[in-house]
Design a protein around this motif. Structure first.
Motif, PDB file in Angstrom:
ATOM      1  N   LEU A   1       0.854  -1.272  -0.020  1.00  0.00           N
ATOM      2  CA  LEU A   1      -0.013   0.039  -0.040  1.00  0.00           C
ATOM      3  C   LEU A   1       0.775   1.356   0.091  1.00  0.00           C
ATOM      4  N   LEU A   2       0.331   2.287  -0.605  1.00  0.00           N
ATOM      5  CA  LEU A   2       0.933   3.512  -0.619  1.00  0.00           C
ATOM      6  C   LEU A   2       0.130   4.407   0.552  1.00  0.00           C
ATOM      7  N   SER A   3       0.904   5.075   1.592  1.00  0.00           N
ATOM      8  CA  SER A   3       0.379   5.936   2.278  1.00  0.00           C
ATOM      9  C   SER A   3      -0.188   7.156   2.039  1.00  0.00           C
ATOM     10  N   PRO A   4      -0.781   8.073   2.636  1.00  0.00           N
ATOM     11  CA  PRO A   4      -1.236   9.174   2.179  1.00  0.00           C
ATOM     12  C   PRO A   4      -0.146  10.211   1.989  1.00  0.00           C
ATOM     13  N   ASP A   5       1.037   9.797   2.287  1.00  0.00           N
ATOM     14  CA  ASP A   5       2.288  10.872   2.201  1.00  0.00           C
ATOM     15  C   ASP A   5       3.171  10.278   1.138  1.00  0.00           C
TER      16      ASP A   5
ATOM     17  N   LEU B   1     -10.653  -3.367  -5.220  1.00  0.00           N
ATOM     18  CA  LEU B   1     -12.011  -3.045  -5.378  1.00  0.00           C
ATOM     19  C   LEU B   1     -12.598  -1.644  -4.953  1.00  0.00           C
ATOM     20  N   ARG B   2     -11.678  -1.062  -4.443  1.00  0.00           N
ATOM     21  CA  ARG B   2     -11.907   0.410  -3.968  1.00  0.00           C
ATOM     22  C   ARG B   2     -10.622   1.412  -3.958  1.00  0.00           C
ATOM     23  N   PRO B   3     -10.742   2.296  -4.674  1.00  0.00           N
ATOM     24  CA  PRO B   3      -9.792   3.109  -4.923  1.00  0.00           C
ATOM     25  C   PRO B   3      -8.856   3.704  -3.831  1.00  0.00           C
ATOM     26  N   VAL B   4      -9.397   4.113  -2.795  1.00  0.00           N
ATOM     27  CA  VAL B   4      -8.790   4.649  -1.843  1.00  0.00           C
ATOM     28  C   VAL B   4      -9.376   4.636  -0.431  1.00  0.00           C
ATOM     29  N   HIS B   5      -8.862   4.552   0.922  1.00  0.00           N
ATOM     30  CA  HIS B   5      -9.308   4.333   2.262  1.00  0.00           C
ATOM     31  C   HIS B   5      -8.549   5.338   3.199  1.00  0.00           C
ATOM     32  N   LYS B   6      -8.923   6.324   3.466  1.00  0.00           N
ATOM     33  CA  LYS B   6      -8.318   7.457   4.399  1.00  0.00           C
ATOM     34  C   LYS B   6      -6.960   7.793   3.727  1.00  0.00           C
TER      35      LYS B   6
END
Length: 162
Positions: free
Chosen positions: A112-116, A146-151
């Protein structure tokens, strides 16, 4: 003939299975076969809180027995019960979970890629989500595409091998 009662349950499943001769409760199926589906009625009751559910069900059971109605006891094991697997004790679940922690192939791997924008390779999604305040089911959907982004967390390109 009888009064099958349900305080809560799925009403659509019972009639179809019983009419087709495949109800899970053998005693009930035998009575439906013997007397026909129209010999039974459903009674609905007011909602009961979870804390008082056992007490309410016991009262219904006692009332039916006192009225002389045949009662189908779901707690009595069937002579030919179908196999639906088995239930592990809480102790066994805990021991199995503990044995799998840290093992390379026991848990799925995620990228995963974090928000930063930092790349995180994860083994053990639930623990990672707890640490970062994320919902495991949402992050799983993101990681599976199945979903583009979460938080702010996104799926990394080139997901690691699982």
């Amino acid at each position: 003939m009888g009064v099958p009662y349900m305080i809560s349950g799925v009403y659509g499943v019972l009639p179809g299975a019983a009419r087709n001769g495949h109800h899970w409760n053998d005693d009930f199926q035998r009575l439906v076969n013997q007397h026909g589906w129209n010999s039974f009625v459903y009674l609905t009751f007011e909602p009961v809180s979870f804390e008082k559910l056992g007490e309410a069900e016991q009262k219904l059971y006692d009332d039916a027995v006192n009225a002389g109605l045949p009662v189908l006891n779901k707690r009595r094991p069937s002579d030919n019960a179908h196999s639906i697997g088995y239930t592990l004790s809480e102790e066994t679940k805990r021991l199995q979970s503990h044995a799998k922690k840290g093992k390379r192939y026991a848990a799925k791997r995620w990228a995963l890629l974090s928000p930063d924008g930092a790349l995180h390779e994860i083994i053990g999604l639930k623990e990672f989500c707890r640490k970062h305040g994320l919902e495991a089911s949402c992050v799983s959907r993101v990681a599976r595409g199945l979903r583009p982004v979460h938080k702010g967390w996104r799926k990394a390109a080139g997901d690691p091998k699982r």
